[in-house]
Design an enzyme around this catalytic site. Sequence first.
Site, PDB file in Angstrom:
ATOM      1  N   GLY A 136       3.798  -0.294  -1.408  1.00 23.28           N
ATOM      2  CA  GLY A 136       3.626  -0.890  -2.729  1.00 23.28           C
ATOM      3  C   GLY A 136       4.814  -0.635  -3.624  1.00 23.28           C
TER       4      GLY A 136
ATOM      5  N   TYR B 121       0.850  -1.199   0.000  1.00 21.51           N
ATOM      6  CA  TYR B 121       0.000   0.000   0.000  1.00 21.51           C
ATOM      7  C   TYR B 121       0.880   1.242   0.000  1.00 21.51           C
ATOM      8  CZ  TYR B 121      -3.387   3.456   1.752  1.00 21.51           C
ATOM      9  OH  TYR B 121      -4.175   4.556   1.917  1.00 21.51           O
ATOM     10  N   CYS B 122       0.629   2.155  -0.940  1.00 23.22           N
ATOM     11  CA  CYS B 122       1.326   3.449  -1.013  1.00 23.22           C
ATOM     12  C   CYS B 122       2.835   3.216  -1.122  1.00 23.22           C
ATOM     13  CB  CYS B 122       0.946   4.294   0.197  1.00 23.22           C
ATOM     14  SG  CYS B 122       1.528   6.008   0.120  1.00 23.22           S
ATOM     15  N   LEU B 123       3.645   3.792  -0.241  1.00 22.02           N
ATOM     16  CA  LEU B 123       5.087   3.580  -0.291  1.00 22.02           C
ATOM     17  C   LEU B 123       5.435   2.109  -0.163  1.00 22.02           C
ATOM     18  CD1 LEU B 123       6.502   6.448   1.983  1.00 22.02           C
ATOM     19  CD2 LEU B 123       5.918   6.518  -0.414  1.00 22.02           C
TER      20      LEU B 123
ATOM     21  N   LEU C 298      -1.690  -1.236  -3.996  1.00 19.91           N
ATOM     22  CA  LEU C 298      -2.805  -0.367  -3.622  1.00 19.91           C
ATOM     23  C   LEU C 298      -2.323   1.078  -3.575  1.00 19.91           C
ATOM     24  CD1 LEU C 298      -4.230  -2.499  -0.655  1.00 19.91           C
ATOM     25  CD2 LEU C 298      -4.782  -2.680  -3.092  1.00 19.91           C
TER      26      LEU C 298
END
Length: 612
Positions: A347, A343-345, A371
Amino acid sequence: MTEWLNYWQSFLQSTLTVPDTRGERQRSGAVPPLVEVREEIDPPSSADRLLHATMGQFTWGISPAALGLAYADWAFHLAVSPGKWQRLMEKTVRKTVRFAVYAMRGAIDPTCTRCIEPLSQDQRFRGAAWQHWPFNLIYQGFLLQQQWWHNATTGIGGISRHHEQVVSFVARQLLDTVSPVNFIATNPEVLETTVRSGGQNLVHGAFNLIADWERAVGGKPPVGSEAFPPGGRVAVTPGRVVYRNRLIELIQYSPQTEQVYAEPILIVPAWIMKYYILDLSPTNSLVQYLVERGHTVFMISWHNPQAEDRDLGMDDYLRLGVLDAVEAVRTIVPGHKVNAVGYCLGGTLLSIAAAFLARRGDAELNSVTLLAAQTDFTEAGELSLFIDDSQLSYLEDIMWEHGYLDTRQMAGVFQLLRSNDLIWSRVVHEYLMGRREPMTDLMAWNADATRMPYQMHSEYLRRLFLNNDLFEGRYKVDGIPVVLSDIRAPIFVVTTERDHVAPWRSVYKINLIGETDVTFVLTNGGHNAGIVNEPGHIGRHFRIARRAAGEKYIDPDTWVDSTTAMAGSWWPAWAEWLEQCSSGRAAPPPLGAPDKEYSPLGPAPGRYVLER
C-alpha cells in the site's frame, strides 16, 4: 639539523592544517551557511561489517549501540531527577502497603478486591486457578512490579521520546521473561496439568521443543505448515500467470460470472510475505470474494530475493512491480482505468506509484485502496523502536554479508513486538502444557516469509521510516519529489484497531492530504486478521465514514467517538464502494493478451510463490 626540522614543520602544517577560506568567501561576496553541511560518512570496512554481522546473529539484528545510547540517556536523566526518585519511593511504599493489605484480606476473604487489575489486553492471569492463594499473591506482586518499572522508565524530563520508548519496551520484555506464567512452580494451570497427567505434559513438551529446534536449525517451516502448500489448500482461486519479469509475476484470475465490472482490480501485496494472505482458503479468500461478485482481479506475486538481487532498490520495486503491472492490466483490459489495491508495504508503494502517475499527468487509476498501509511514519508504533541511525547502520552491515535481510531476523523483530502472544504463550502452551496448537491457513502463511534485498530495505527504512520523505514531500522519483496531494482518484482506507505494524492513528493521517475523497474504515482485529475478515466471521465490527475533498479535518479520537460501529465484515462495504466507482458491466476480458506479449505462462499460483 635546523633545515630538517623546518622541513618537517612545514610539511605537517600543510597536511594537518585546514586552510581558512572565510576571508576569501567574504571578499567574494559568498555568504557562509548558518549550519555546516555534514560530510559524507566513511563507508564501513569489511572488518566492521563482519563484526556487526557476527554480533547480529546473537542480538536478533538489534544494535547494542542503540540500546546503550537509550539506556545512557535514561540513566543520566533519572540520576539528576531527585523529584522522580522521590515519587518512585512514594510509589514503592504505597504499592508495598497495598500488597500487604491485600495479602491479609485475601487470607480471610478470597473474593476481596484485588490490588491491581491486569491491562485489558493481558490475558495471562484470567483463569480461575490464578485467583487462589498463593498464586493470586504471586501474580499480583508481578503486576505491581511491572507497573512500577513502567513508572520508572517513563515520565522523566529531558530524555528523548525515542529513547524513553526503547527503555520502556526493553524493560517490559525483560519482565515478561520472568513472568510467573512461564515457570512450572508458579503457574497453577501447568501444575494442575502436570499432576493430572503424571508429568506426561512435560514429556510431550520436550518432544515438541526438540522437534521445533530441529526444524529451526534446518531452516524448515513449523510443524503442520506442510499441509498448506500454495496451490494445494491455499492460493487455490483459479487463474493464470500472464506476465513475469525478474521481480514479479502477474496473476489474472479466471472470471466466475457472465459479466464483470468494467474496471479491473490490481492488488499489490506486501513483499515481506507471500501474496496469498489475500487468497487463503476458499472460505476466507478476498480474491475469491471479489471474483464471485463479478470483478476482474489481478494480483502481483513477488520474487523471493536471492544474493544476486542485493541491488534491487525502491525504484525497481516501483517500476518492475507496480508500474509494469499497471501497464499489463491496461493492455489486457484496454479502455478502462484500474482500481488499485495495496496491502501493508504494498500500500505504501502503491501510494508512491499513484502520486508519481498523478505528477506525470496519467489518469490510469480509477480508485486507490490502502489496506493497513502507512503513508506517514511519525507514529509508526513500536516497530519504530528499531529505527534510528545506529540501528539502520547496524542492520545494513548485517544485510551486506548475504545481500538480503534473512527471514528469521525479520520474524524475530515482529515476535518481540507481541512477545506475550507469539513467544511466551507458545512456550507455556506447547512446551509446559505439552499441547500443539493446530496449524491454520493463516499460521502457515505467517511462517512463509520472504527475504528483503539489501538496497531496497535500506532505502525503505531510511527514506520512509526514518526521514518520512514521502509524507513530507521529499521522496523523489526521477529526481523530482512525488506528492500525495497530487492524487485525485478517490481513496478507500482500511486499518485495524490492534495493528502493531501500522497503528490506525498513523494510517489515519492520510486524511491530511485533503485533495480527494477519502473513505476511512476502522475494523477490529490485528494487522492480518483484521484484513482477512470475510463475511460471516463472528464477532467482527467496523466503523466507516467518508470525507469529501475540501471538508474540514476531524482528529482521530473525535472521529471514533462520532462514528457508529457496525456489526460484520467491511468487505461488502468496500465492494459496494468499488461498484459505485464502476462505469458499468461488460463481458469478461480474455486471460492475458497473447498478441501484445502478455501470453498466459502457466496456472496460478505461479512459480515465485514457491521460491524458498
